[in-house]
Design a protein around this motif. Structure first.
Motif, PDB file in Angstrom:
ATOM      1  N   TYR A   1      54.343  38.495  74.458  1.00 58.48           N
ATOM      2  CA  TYR A   1      55.293  37.404  74.646  1.00 58.48           C
ATOM      3  C   TYR A   1      54.634  36.245  75.391  1.00 58.48           C
ATOM      4  O   TYR A   1      54.984  35.079  75.179  1.00 58.48           O
ATOM      5  CB  TYR A   1      56.528  37.898  75.405  1.00 58.48           C
ATOM      6  CG  TYR A   1      57.555  36.818  75.642  1.00 58.48           C
ATOM      7  CD1 TYR A   1      58.093  36.100  74.577  1.00 58.48           C
ATOM      8  CD2 TYR A   1      57.974  36.499  76.927  1.00 58.48           C
ATOM      9  CE1 TYR A   1      59.015  35.095  74.791  1.00 58.48           C
ATOM     10  CE2 TYR A   1      58.912  35.502  77.147  1.00 58.48           C
ATOM     11  CZ  TYR A   1      59.415  34.803  76.077  1.00 58.48           C
ATOM     12  OH  TYR A   1      60.330  33.799  76.296  1.00 58.48           O
ATOM     13  N   GLY A   2      53.654  36.556  76.243  1.00 57.66           N
ATOM     14  CA  GLY A   2      52.917  35.499  76.927  1.00 57.66           C
ATOM     15  C   GLY A   2      52.196  34.595  75.943  1.00 57.66           C
ATOM     16  O   GLY A   2      52.161  33.367  76.111  1.00 57.66           O
ATOM     17  N   LEU A   3      51.626  35.171  74.890  1.00 56.56           N
ATOM     18  CA  LEU A   3      50.968  34.374  73.856  1.00 56.56           C
ATOM     19  C   LEU A   3      51.974  33.515  73.104  1.00 56.56           C
ATOM     20  O   LEU A   3      51.720  32.351  72.798  1.00 56.56           O
ATOM     21  CB  LEU A   3      50.221  35.294  72.891  1.00 56.56           C
ATOM     22  CG  LEU A   3      48.983  35.987  73.476  1.00 56.56           C
ATOM     23  CD1 LEU A   3      48.523  37.111  72.555  1.00 56.56           C
ATOM     24  CD2 LEU A   3      47.863  34.984  73.698  1.00 56.56           C
ATOM     25  N   VAL A   4      53.149  34.094  72.821  1.00 61.32           N
ATOM     26  CA  VAL A   4      54.209  33.332  72.157  1.00 61.32           C
ATOM     27  C   VAL A   4      54.668  32.188  73.063  1.00 61.32           C
ATOM     28  O   VAL A   4      54.915  31.070  72.598  1.00 61.32           O
ATOM     29  CB  VAL A   4      55.395  34.249  71.791  1.00 61.32           C
ATOM     30  CG1 VAL A   4      56.551  33.445  71.213  1.00 61.32           C
ATOM     31  CG2 VAL A   4      54.959  35.314  70.793  1.00 61.32           C
ATOM     32  N   PHE A   5      54.771  32.461  74.354  1.00 52.67           N
ATOM     33  CA  PHE A   5      55.216  31.432  75.295  1.00 52.67           C
ATOM     34  C   PHE A   5      54.197  30.294  75.386  1.00 52.67           C
ATOM     35  O   PHE A   5      54.573  29.138  75.578  1.00 52.67           O
ATOM     36  CB  PHE A   5      55.435  32.045  76.686  1.00 52.67           C
ATOM     37  CG  PHE A   5      56.045  31.095  77.670  1.00 52.67           C
ATOM     38  CD1 PHE A   5      57.407  30.883  77.693  1.00 52.67           C
ATOM     39  CD2 PHE A   5      55.251  30.405  78.573  1.00 52.67           C
ATOM     40  CE1 PHE A   5      57.979  29.992  78.594  1.00 52.67           C
ATOM     41  CE2 PHE A   5      55.806  29.514  79.478  1.00 52.67           C
ATOM     42  CZ  PHE A   5      57.175  29.310  79.490  1.00 52.67           C
ATOM     43  N   PHE A   6      52.913  30.618  75.259  1.00 53.45           N
ATOM     44  CA  PHE A   6      51.906  29.557  75.250  1.00 53.45           C
ATOM     45  C   PHE A   6      52.144  28.612  74.070  1.00 53.45           C
ATOM     46  O   PHE A   6      52.028  27.388  74.208  1.00 53.45           O
ATOM     47  CB  PHE A   6      50.503  30.150  75.170  1.00 53.45           C
ATOM     48  CG  PHE A   6      49.429  29.106  75.009  1.00 53.45           C
ATOM     49  CD1 PHE A   6      49.197  28.187  76.011  1.00 53.45           C
ATOM     50  CD2 PHE A   6      48.676  29.048  73.857  1.00 53.45           C
ATOM     51  CE1 PHE A   6      48.211  27.207  75.864  1.00 53.45           C
ATOM     52  CE2 PHE A   6      47.702  28.076  73.695  1.00 53.45           C
ATOM     53  CZ  PHE A   6      47.461  27.160  74.703  1.00 53.45           C
TER      54      PHE A   6
END
Length: 401
Positions: free
Chosen positions: A339-344
């Protein structure tokens, strides 16, 4: 599961979000006194905040990986230290260039470790899968509540004292996040996750990158970021161009925050009862209709207020649904990373929403082209979520019922 039966971890995570995002949302009211104090233009302060937001997104996947490996509690505590250090350095510096280090880099790092991605990753491991979206919705709503809990007090402090003292006080408040983070310890995993085959971080990234639906989720969240930052940055100027006062613009943004509290929980609740893909498509269709109506109807105090409430209702409802989809498809183990990658990607959209909005206005002398672009993007995002294969990956389907 009633929200009152959620584990203590969930409520401590919410407390961290209230402080972290509440302080972040207040930075706008520091613009005038800080510009006057440093003798710089508004662009300088805005650039420091832009650096903060970009690094907030850039640090997010790395911080998510650290949380998945070493635990959310440690990462949040270190993030709170970075956050408080950045605020304290901002209060003490007399050289404006240091704002890029303090208010930009350190606060950006602190935000990445004390915001949605890390807290939702911890919550996902503490709440049964069937109640994840509801828990995520409640957690997301905390960010908007923080805006109303922190900003009025910050404004009163600025009026009574000065911006440096207020920043020092914020730095002191950050120590509370360290205390709250100590309770965000992973407990026993929900029974349904007991038999999931072991997986390394590298395998999780390879699995997600090979899943077409994961990239559709990225694209949808990019649109969300574009919408949110374009509206937050340019709505006041758009209303001023239409002859409305600054007070009307402030009230419109206030309605965004108020209705986002209810909307975040509402969309998360729907995500627990219905297919998250269809709920997400419905949310983006609502955005399509709301924005199209706003730019079509005459702009008045009443339509500005209605727009603020309506767009606020579907403002960050994407967060519990998007994170819930990632958790549903890939499991909770590496949620903070994935989800951190999606948030980026969301933050890249945010950067472009703020920048392109100004670029289009300078070129055409009007916001109309970018408004209609956001309408088209919302409609495309609604369509993009329909073909996502939301079934758990084969690795998770191997576990016993």
């Amino acid at each position: 599961m009633s929200i009152f039966r959620f584990p203590l971890l969930v409520w401590m995570g919410i407390a961290v979000l209230i402080i972290s995002l509440g302080i972040r949302q207040s930075f706008g009211i520091f613009l005038s006194p800080m510009v006057e104090s440093f003798g710089t233009g508004r662009e300088f302060f805005s650039l420091a905040i832009a650096v903060q937001n970009l690094l907030f997104g850039l640090f997010q996947p790395l911080v998510g990986m650290a949380a998945d490996r070493y635990g959310a509690s440690r990462v949040m505590a270190l993030g709170a230290i970075a956050y408080g250090s950045g605020l304290l350095m901002t209060a003490l510096t007399t050289e404006p260039n240091w704002l890029f280090v303090s208010l930009g880099a350190l606060v950006g790092l602190g935000l990445s470790a004390t915001s949605y991605v890390i807290v939702l990753g911890a919550v996902a491991r503490a709440v049964p899968p069937q109640h994840t979206a509801k828990a995520f919705g409640l957690t997301t709503a905390a960010g908007s509540f923080g805006m109303f809990a922190v900003i009025p007090g910050a404004q009163a402090m600025l009026h009574q004292f000065d911006w440096r003292f207020t920043m020092e006080l914020f730095a002191l408040i950050c120590t509370l996040m360290i205390a709250f983070a100590s309770f965000v310890k992973p407990g026993r995993q929900p029974q349904s996750n007991q038999a999931v085959p072991a997986q390394t971080l590298k395998q999780a990234l390879r699995e997600a990158s090979a899943h077409r639906g994961y990239w559709f989720i990225h694209l949808g969240f990019f649109v969300c970021g574009f919408h949110v930052m374009f509206i937050a940055t340019h709505l006041p100027a758009y209303l001023a161009d239409k002859g409305l006062s600054a007070q009307v613009a402030a009230m419109a943004l206030a309605y965004v925050g108020i209705f986002n509290i209810f909307g975040s929980y509402f969309w998360g609740l729907l995500g627990d009862h219905y297919d998250k893909r269809y709920v997400m498509s419905g949310l983006y269709l609502m955005r399509t209709a709301v924005i199209a109506a706003f730019v079509t109807l005459p702009v008045t105090e009443h339509t500005a207020a209605l727009f603020g409430g309506a767009i606020g209702f579907c403002w960050l409802g994407t967060v519990p649904l998007t994170s819930g989809l990632v958790r549903q498809i890939f499991g909770a183990r590496y949620l903070s990373t994935l989800y951190g990658l999606v948030f980026f990607t969301h933050q890249v959209g945010s950067f472009l929403g703020a920048w392109v909005g100004g670029l289009i206005f300078d070129h055409y002398g009007s916001y109309q082209p970018i408004w209609w672009t956001t309408v088209v993007m919302a409609a495309l995002a609604a369509v993009l979520h329909l073909p996502i294969n939301a079934r758990p990956v084969p690795r998770l389907q191997l576990q016993p019922a």
